[in-house]
Enzyme design. Structure first.
Site, PDB file in Angstrom:
ATOM      1  N   ASP A  91      -1.498   1.892  -4.066  1.00 26.85           N
ATOM      2  CA  ASP A  91      -0.046   1.855  -4.112  1.00 26.85           C
ATOM      3  C   ASP A  91       0.350   1.304  -5.490  1.00 26.85           C
ATOM      4  O   ASP A  91      -0.490   0.811  -6.248  1.00 26.85           O
ATOM      5  CB  ASP A  91       0.548   1.035  -2.961  1.00 26.85           C
ATOM      6  CG  ASP A  91       2.004   1.451  -2.687  1.00 26.85           C
ATOM      7  OD1 ASP A  91       2.604   2.143  -3.530  1.00 26.85           O
ATOM      8  OD2 ASP A  91       2.543   1.076  -1.643  1.00 26.85           O
TER       9      ASP A  91
HETATM   10  C1  BGC Z   1       5.658   2.410  -2.414  1.00 24.63           C
HETATM   11  C2  BGC Z   1       5.000   3.730  -2.103  1.00 24.63           C
HETATM   12  C3  BGC Z   1       5.424   4.781  -3.095  1.00 24.63           C
HETATM   13  C4  BGC Z   1       5.115   4.286  -4.486  1.00 24.63           C
HETATM   14  C5  BGC Z   1       5.445   5.278  -5.581  1.00 24.63           C
HETATM   15  C6  BGC Z   1       5.519   2.032  -3.875  1.00 24.63           C
HETATM   16  O1  BGC Z   1       6.285   0.929  -4.208  1.00 24.63           O
HETATM   17  O2  BGC Z   1       5.112   1.406  -1.584  1.00 24.63           O
HETATM   18  O3  BGC Z   1       5.269   4.116  -0.787  1.00 24.63           O
HETATM   19  O4  BGC Z   1       4.795   5.989  -2.816  1.00 24.63           O
HETATM   20  O5  BGC Z   1       5.832   3.102  -4.728  1.00 24.63           O
HETATM   21  O6  BGC Z   1       6.787   5.430  -5.763  1.00 24.63           O
END
Ligand code: BGC
Length: 739
Positions: A282
């Protein structure tokens, strides 16, 4: 017989062709990897965010462009549109080995056409509708240069304080698993590599939805049973449906950050499940292992993450800065690095990017697909299927078009942005129909008046007098209240999930006019609204319904669409009851009589029951359940039993019922929940029509993760329950598993 042979032969041919394609891609990947330096391999594992965040003119961006040209970047997120993706891809093709980039984006509930937020869609319990929503999102995104979406989020979530309940399928494992598969199929279409589909991502692996106290990014502590039985199955369903990638999560799980968790990523995902796709971290989660206190520094974080099975580092800069040295120092084996690179390159070949790196970035296709008018019709259909009728006292709904004057009031009544919810990722989105606009369009002879009363957020009561005057002149009041779009989603945990601002006071002021009141509620999570629940005549929960939200709400209020949705998550009476799920345990001191709860598992200031239970949702018609039979009262492990019953529409209008099957294992080596959802069917019935429905019960239906930490079914008695909601069981039966 002949037909069966033909089917088997076709299946064998398809399997053979798939194997041949695998082998061919494997050869291409191996050949390419022979020519790659360690630095180039590391480059494939680095994912960088695009120009929205850095801006084309900033010097930081210039450095990043140079990195792309140097082959130090494997994927970009947040670069959208044919023009921009072409421009950036061209840079990657200047690198020594000309390896194309993967473009990824959070296409969560639509791209140009916005569909209901995922929790809302889950309320439809309609796999075709959910798949269609993902399919259209994929078509639009793929036409705008995107190869890969960071969806579906398949985290089971039982705590509405956690803002991200909005992004998932709610509290239930079985429903969540079915939806996970439907969304993966929708995004990926028939075949990865078709230019109308995108790679899906099952996220966030794992247990992110169980953050302590519902506070986003918080630690997770849970038993093996809970993990395997409740939280992992939707991921397994996504993997089985072919999800091309997984994303790990920000949380620790029993003390180990998911990103550095080898048990999750190596043993379970890539080991037991034999998963062939790749795992992306993530955003910055590799780097975050330092503040967690699990890695000493960024270099240590890189080593721990890749060794644990995190293949790509999203905006963490740990791999790009430290992995090459770690490989040289022997802290990361070349085989570990190679495995990660191989998985990513495989997908690039599978998408056909080596044959044509621009194949998703065709300006003509972008124009046609983003202007396809059928997408709006689908958004309306899915929104209608997602709207839950919570309450309908004295059948106030549907509204008659002969009601002369309808006052539409409230901070969200004429809002457009609040109908879309969070995670909308394209600037030039489809036009949103507000609730007032939808009501005007559907009103026929009825006259619609409107007063906002207060701005979204409802900080002041200044406009209340005018709103009350508008209500006083009307025959019926429709009040649109709820959360604003930015109150749920990531980093939007709340300790107070009542209606924000003065909205409940607005309801009370309008109620004092004595007019019949319909409340339309918008939100990305279950809210607590006891006064309204007690005093409103009708309540419609519309979630954040998307571009066609106003039309969907109006069609439900006027009865052009008979609501059928059911809650995919429990609505508590108070924050104090959270976490609250229908799948709770009996305890040794269950409450059998709400009037006598002393020394029972109870509260002294609240009942245990929720405000609205999982599976609840009303219709404008009534359904009767009769005649339950079992093909046999006993079964062995290898047998199947069929449970059948009749459902009739006993009301005056056609309607759709979502019939739910629950089960309880009465005595077992690990105590089982009072009810677990094991099946559902959506059935459309004309007035007076009866349909006989059946569910098949087999060993899998009766299995759970037992005291030996293995899946299995134990001999004994099972209670079977069929009903219209988890708290509205209409028929019961019992079944004995004999061995
Ligand atoms: C979130 C994810 C997301 C990623 C990219 C993160 O902060 O937890 O779900 O896909 O950002 O935007």
């Amino acid at each position: 017989m002949k037909k069966l042979h033909i089917v088997a032969a076709v299946a064998a041919t398809i399997a053979f062709a798939a194997q041949a394609q695998d082998a061919q891609i494997d050869r291409k990947v191996a050949d390419l990897m022979k020519r790659m330096t360690v630095a180039e391999k590391v480059g494939q594992l680095h994912q960088l965010s695009g120009r929205q965040f850095t801006g084309p003119t900033s010097s930081a961006y210039a450095d990043k462009l140079a990195d792309i040209r140097a082959g130090k970047v494997g994927s970009m997120l947040n670069v959208t549109g044919v023009a921009d993706t072409r421009e950036i891809q061209a840079l990657a093709l200047q690198s020594r080995l000309k390896i194309p980039l993967l473009f990824s984006l959070d296409v969560i509930h639509g791209y140009k056409t916005v569909f209901p937020v995922p929790l809302g869609e889950a309320a439809s319990w309609d796999m075709e509708a959910i798949e269609l929503s993902a399919r259209i999102a994929a078509k639009e995104a793929a036409a705008a240069g995107i190869h890969w979406t960071f969806a579906p989020m398949v985290d089971v979530a039982r705590d509405p304080r956690w803002g991200r309940v909005m992004e998932g399928a709610g509290e239930d494992t079985y429903l969540g698993s079915r939806i996970a598969a439907a969304r993966v199929h929708g995004f990926q279409g028939k075949k990865l590599g078709a230019t109308d589909s995108v790679m899906a991502t099952a996220k966030h692996f794992a247990a992110y939805g169980a953050a302590v106290a519902g506070r986003d990014y918080n630690a997770v502590d849970m038993s093996e049973q809970q993990l395997h039985e409740v939280y992992l199955p939707p991921f397994k369903a996504a993997a089985d449906a072919g999800a091309a990638t997984f994303m790990n999560s920000f949380n620790t799980l029993n003390g180990i950050p998911a990103t550095g968790n080898a048990m999750l990523q190596r043993d379970i995902l890539k080991g037991a499940w034999k998963y062939k796709g790749f795992v992306v971290s993530d955003w910055g989660s590799v780097r975050e292992m330092v503040p967690h206190g699990y890695a000493a520094d960024l270099s240590d974080a890189a080593v721990k993450a890749i060794n644990a099975g995190s293949d790509m580092d999203m905006e963490g800069y740990a791999y790009t800065q430290h992995l090459e040295a770690a490989v040289k120092a022997g802290k990361v084996k070349m085989s570990v690095l190679d495995d990660a690179v191989r998985r990513i390159l495989y997908k690039k070949f599978e998408l056909g990017l080596f044959d044509d790196p621009y194949r998703y970035s065709d300006p003509a296709r972008e124009k046609t697909v983003l202007n396809d008018s059928s997408h709006r019709a689908a958004a309306l259909d899915v929104a209608q299927k997602s709207i839950v009728l919570l309450k309908n006292e004295n059948k106030l709904l549907p509204l008659s078009r002969d009601s002369k004057r309808i006052a539409v009031i409230g901070p969200l009544a004429d809002s457009q942005r609040d109908l879309e919810g969070g995670w909308v990722v394209q600037d030039n989105r489809a036009r949103v129909v507000s609730i007032v606009e939808g009501m005007r369009g559907h009103a026929g002879k009825a006259e619609i008046s409107y007063a906002q009363a207060c701005a979204p957020g409802c900080a002041t009561t200044e406009g209340f007098a005018e709103a009350v005057a508008t209500a006083s002149r009307a025959d019926v009041v429709v009040l649109a209240v709820g959360e604003t779009w930015d109150m749920s989603g990531e980093a939007k945990s709340r300790t107070d999930i009542t209606l924000p601002g003065q909205q409940e006071a607005l309801f009370t002021a309008l109620k004092a006019t004595g007019k019949p009141m319909v409340v339309v509620m918008l939100a990305g999570r279950p809210l607590v609204f006891n006064t309204i629940a007690d005093q409103a005549d009708a309540i419609v929960y519309a979630w954040f319904p998307g571009s066609e939200g106003g039309n969907a709400v109006a069609s439900v209020l006027f009865g052009d669409y008979n609501p059928s949705a059911k809650l995919p998550i429990t609505f508590p009476r108070s924050v104090g009851q959270i976490p609250l799920s229908y799948a709770q345990y009996s305890t040794g001191r269950p409450v059998t009589d709400e009037k006598n709860v002393v020394y029972k598992s109870a509260y002294i200031d609240s009942v245990n029951t929720p405000r609205y239970a999982f599976g609840h949702g009303l219709s404008y018609t009534d359904f009767k359940y009769t005649g339950l039979t079992l093909s046999s009262p006993t079964m062995t492990q290898g047998q199947k039993v069929s449970l059948s019953f009749d459902v009739s529409n006993s009301g005056k209008v056609a309607g759709t019922e979502i019939v739910q099957l629950y089960l309880r294992d009465m005595v077992s080596s690990v105590v089982r929940p009072l009810k677990e959802l094991k099946g559902f069917q959506k059935v459309h019935l004309k007035p007076g029509e009866t349909r006989r429905l059946s569910f098949t019960i087999d060993r899998d239906t009766l299995s759970f993760f037992n005291s030996q930490l293995k899946w299995g079914a134990e001999a004994g008695d099972f209670k079977l329950m069929v009903g219209s909601a988890s708290d509205d069981i209409r028929l019961e039966g019992s079944l004995k598993l004999t061995q």
